[in-house]
Design an enzyme around this catalytic site. Structure first.
Site, PDB file in Angstrom:
ATOM      1  CG  ASN A  24      -2.113  -1.017   0.828  1.00 34.08           C
ATOM      2  OD1 ASN A  24      -2.388  -1.398  -0.177  1.00 34.08           O
ATOM      3  ND2 ASN A  24      -2.998  -1.256   2.037  1.00 34.08           N
ATOM      4  CB  CYS A 118     -10.682  -5.525  -2.427  1.00 36.82           C
ATOM      5  SG  CYS A 118      -9.232  -6.449  -2.837  1.00 36.82           S
ATOM      6  N   PRO A 124     -16.635   5.112  -1.582  1.00 39.88           N
ATOM      7  CG  PRO A 124     -17.775   6.416  -0.020  1.00 39.88           C
ATOM      8  CD  PRO A 124     -17.339   5.000  -0.223  1.00 39.88           C
ATOM      9  CG  ASP A 306      -5.851  -3.752   4.947  1.00 41.37           C
ATOM     10  OD1 ASP A 306      -7.017  -3.692   4.422  1.00 41.37           O
ATOM     11  OD2 ASP A 306      -5.146  -2.935   4.551  1.00 41.37           O
TER      12      ASP A 306
END
Ligand code: EPU
Length: 420
Positions: A24, A118, A124, A306
């Site tokens: 990430n 995912c 949003p 996560d």
């Protein structure tokens, strides 16, 4: 024809695993590099399919991309062309939205298809858009495509209603070339954001407050090239900690920044796992007497969303009632349905899952409905009796480098097969 991962459960793990560079961070650092006018060299790049998709985007923008080492990428944006990003690679991952901030910041104009990623329930990007508008941009969304333009970008004060990782990074990138000072309040504090700010400052940006919830960006006229080494992946490390807590006599994780994982480690210790952390490595030993724990996900430094799917698989083996409350993505519980197929006693009432243990897991066909669900299925497969077949493994390959290969090296019976 479909490639699946198969796991024969019940084998003890022993040995050392090296953690790769942070996915990430990488997926933001690559788009951030296009803000430079000279070459940027990144090392510690994980070999995952999200990186391949981003490389395609760079090449489409006529950026020179090369590498001499397997974990390196050399990005030369000196002759890039700001074309509409309407290629398929954009839709393969969420993080392609970082081209919005980067291209808007550099060219005052970006055209990009709606990014994919995912399916975790609603995701949003209104906070990103509000940030761009606050800096002076006009945003149009037609036919699944954003067109964002600005005559000039001018620094301002932006308060984020939620400490969003993506919005924080995107606004920083849009603001590095803006006139004057931008202040982001209630900014996210994830280590990956600090890594992006470190890169941008090495390139010549003037950004203060990394790791705090107030980030100040003073616009500059030009950003040069630099060298940057990516931080270790705390989510990959956390996944391996959970795997080791499930099945390891003794597993050592190398290339870890343990304090990035404080929330997970304290929960694992509460559950009865023996963990010994040093400056840059961690030793983990399985416990046969796991206790139920309650988890609540929240932005960093809270418990990472996560990691709740992989941990949920482990909690099926804990005695008592565990709960997992999800405050980031209230519907991110698809892994619970897959765990039930394997015999877990779990129920979900959004935004909370309850796991009653301990229940034996039995291998069967399960689906990686998203990246971290896939990691959860690997944990469950290692714990289960018999053979687990994981489908839709492209989700796993998007974000974990050689997960099956790394596990084979520490004794797991895990392999890939192509089936009809
Ligand atoms: N949100 C909004 N509006 C926005 C942006 C976010 O309402 O404009 C909401 C989201 O819907 C969500 C929450 O805010 O409920 C948090 O979203 P955030 O923006 O922080 O997440 P993200 O940037 O989309 C990154 C990671 C995710 C990780 C989250 C939370 C990347 C590419 N993705 O997503 O990673 O779960 O932060 O830490 O960095 C993964 O690696 O599997 C993954 C999904």
């Amino acid at each position: 024809m479909e490639e699946v991962i198969r796991i024969e459960g019940g084998h003890t793990l022993n040995g050392t695993i090296r953690v790769s560079g942070a996915k990430n961070a990488t997926v933001a650092l690559i788009p951030a590099s296009v803000l430079a006018t000279k070459p940027v060299r990144l090392v510690g790049i994980p070999n995952i399919s999200d990186v391949k998709s981003l490389k395609k985007c760079l090449e489409y923008l006529e950026i020179d991309v090369s590498s001499t080492l397997s974990d390196e990428i050399y990005i030369d944006p000196s002759h890039m062309v700001n074309k509409p990003l309407d290629i398929e690679a954009v839709s393969k991952l969420r993080a392609s939205y970082y081209f919005m901030g980067a291209l808007l910041g550099k060219y005052r104009k970006v055209i990009i298809k709606m990014p994919g990623g995912c399916n975790l329930g609603p995701r949003p990007i209104d906070l990103h858009i509000k940030g761009f508008e606050a800096l002076g941009a006009k945003v149009d969304y037609t036919n699944d495509t954003y067109t964002i333009t600005a005559d000039r970008l001018k620094g301002t004060r932006i308060y984020l209603d939620f400490a969003s990782v993506g919005a924080t990074i995107n606004i920083i990138m849009a603001a590095v070339y803006a006139e004057g000072r931008t202040v982001i309040e209630n900014a996210a504090r994830e280590p990956e954001i600090i890594d992006v700010i470190t890169l941008l400052n090495k390139m010549g940006a003037s950004i203060k407050g990394a790791g705090t919830n107030v980030i100040t960006i003073d616009g500059v006229k030009e950003l040069g090239g630099c060298f940057h080494e990516i931080i270790p992946d705390r989510i990959e490390a956390g996944t391996f900690m959970i795997l080791a807590a499930a099945m390891a006599d003794h597993v050592t994780l190398e290339n870890v920044i343990p304090y990035h994982l404080d929330a997970l480690m304290s929960k694992l210790k509460e559950a009865g796992v023996h963990i010994d952390s040093k400056i840059d490595y961690v030793d983990i030993y399985r416990s046969d007497k796991l206790k139920a724990v309650d988890i609540k996900t929240s932005p960093y430094p809270g418990f990472a969303t996560d990691l709740q799917a992989p941990l949920s698989s482990l909690l099926t083996q804990a005695t008592g009632i565990s709960t997992v409350t999800e405050t980031i993505y209230p519907e991110r519980f698809k892994h619970c349905e897959q765990l039930r197929k394997m015999g877990a006693n779990t129920s979900v009432t959004y935004p909370k899952a309850t796991i009653i243990g301990k229940t034996p897991l039995v291998g069967t066909d399960v689906w990686a409905t998203d990246l971290r669900c896939g990691a959860g299925m690997v944990v469950a497969g290692l714990l289960a009796e018999g053979i687990t077949t994981i489908h839709d493994i492209y989700h796993i390959d998007r974000g974990y480098e050689n997960l099956d290969g790394k596990l084979q090296e520490i004794g797991a019976k895990i392999w890939r097969e192509t089936i009809d």
